[in-house]
Design an enzyme around this catalytic site. Structure first.
Site, PDB file in Angstrom:
ATOM      1  CE  LYS A   1       0.783   6.650  12.203  1.00 41.57           C
ATOM      2  NZ  LYS A   1       1.560   5.920  11.097  1.00 41.57           N
TER       3      LYS A   1
HETATM    4  O1  G3P Z   1       1.521   3.374   9.126  1.00 37.05           O
HETATM    5  C1  G3P Z   1       0.673   2.652   9.095  1.00 37.05           C
HETATM    6  C2  G3P Z   1       0.207   1.636   8.149  1.00 37.05           C
HETATM    7  O2  G3P Z   1       0.084   2.323   6.908  1.00 37.05           O
HETATM    8  C3  G3P Z   1       1.168   0.136   8.047  1.00 37.05           C
HETATM    9  O3  G3P Z   1       0.985  -0.468   6.982  1.00 37.05           O
HETATM   10  O4  G3P Z   1       1.112  -2.286   5.396  1.00 37.05           O
HETATM   11  O5  G3P Z   1       2.579  -2.101   7.642  1.00 37.05           O
HETATM   12  O6  G3P Z   1       0.077  -2.788   7.552  1.00 37.05           O
HETATM   13  P1  G3P Z   1       1.419  -2.077   6.890  1.00 37.05           P
END
Ligand code: G3P
Length: 219
Positions: free
Chosen positions: A88
């Site tokens: 990633k």
């Molecule tokens: O891994 C990336 C993503 O899914 C993060 O989500 O909820 O932290 O915006 P969030």
């Protein structure tokens, strides 16, 4: 379109959650990020190795380095953990350049922190395996996260790019439904969102009535 099944990834660094969800039978992969790994309180390498033993599918592990050489060195180490590890990389100049290196060297990549169609185009041009647009974080600032998914799908289709659209930052069941409606290739979500997909009050009510009727008839 409609040529491949929708994939569900679990977005977590907590191995117990992965074990729990694995029992459901429909988990295709796992995504992590430095914040999720930090929450686990463990070393990334240990977490990723354990996840690879539970789920036989793409497991995303994010690099911490922000320079091209550092990203490649770190990514190569992560790729050694298991064949299923996907590197990633953040959507920066170095991250996009590194995506090209990994793609040329047959190592899978997931380009993260994507918030625009042009960013997604750059990832596809450099052969990213996945692009991760953050739906919830766009909604948070008053933008339309799902519109971005739709635009990326359309752009990729225009040119036949094979980069898969991985809807990330999914916060609730409606995001999952809408992602499926626009043909998002992969949805990654926390376990609470995944659990909410099972739920409908009429299912609970209907089952309670079936069981009560059965009890009455067999009393
Ligand atoms: O891994 C990336 C993503 O899914 C993060 O989500 O909820 O932290 O915006 P969030």
């Amino acid at each position: 379109e409609g040529e491949a099944p929708m994939q569900f990834f679990l977005d977590t660094g907590i191995v117990d959650e992965i074990r729990q969800a694995a029992k459901w039978g429909f988990i295709d992969g796992v995504t992590t990020n430095p914040s999720l790994i930090a929450k686990s309180g463990r070393k990334q390498e240990d977490v990723i190795r354990e996840i690879c033993e539970i789920i036989d599918g793409p497991i995303s592990a994010e690099v911490i380095a922000t320079d091209y050489d550092g990203m490649i060195a770190e990514g190569r180490e992560l790729a050694k953990i298991h064949d299923n590890v996907v590197i990633k990389l953040p959507l920066t100049e170095d991250g996009i350049a590194a995506t090209k290196w990994f793609s040329d060297n047959k190592i899978k990549t997931n380009v993260t922190l994507c918030f625009s169609p042009n960013q997604a185009l750059l990832a596809a041009k450099n052969g990213a395996t996945y692009i991760s647009p953050f739906i919830g974080r766009l909604d948070d600032i008053g933008h339309d996260g799902m519109a971005l998914i739709q635009e990326i799908k359309e752009i990729y289709l225009n040119y036949g790019y094979t980069t898969e659209v991985l809807g990330a930052s999914i916060r609730h069941a409606t995001h999952v439904r809408d992602a499926a409606l626009v043909g998002c290739d992969v949805a990654t979500m926390p376990i609470n969102v995944m659990k909410s997909l099972f739920k409908h009050p009429l299912t609970d009510k209907g089952l309670a009535a079936f069981l009560a009727d059965h009890q009455k008839a067999n009393a």
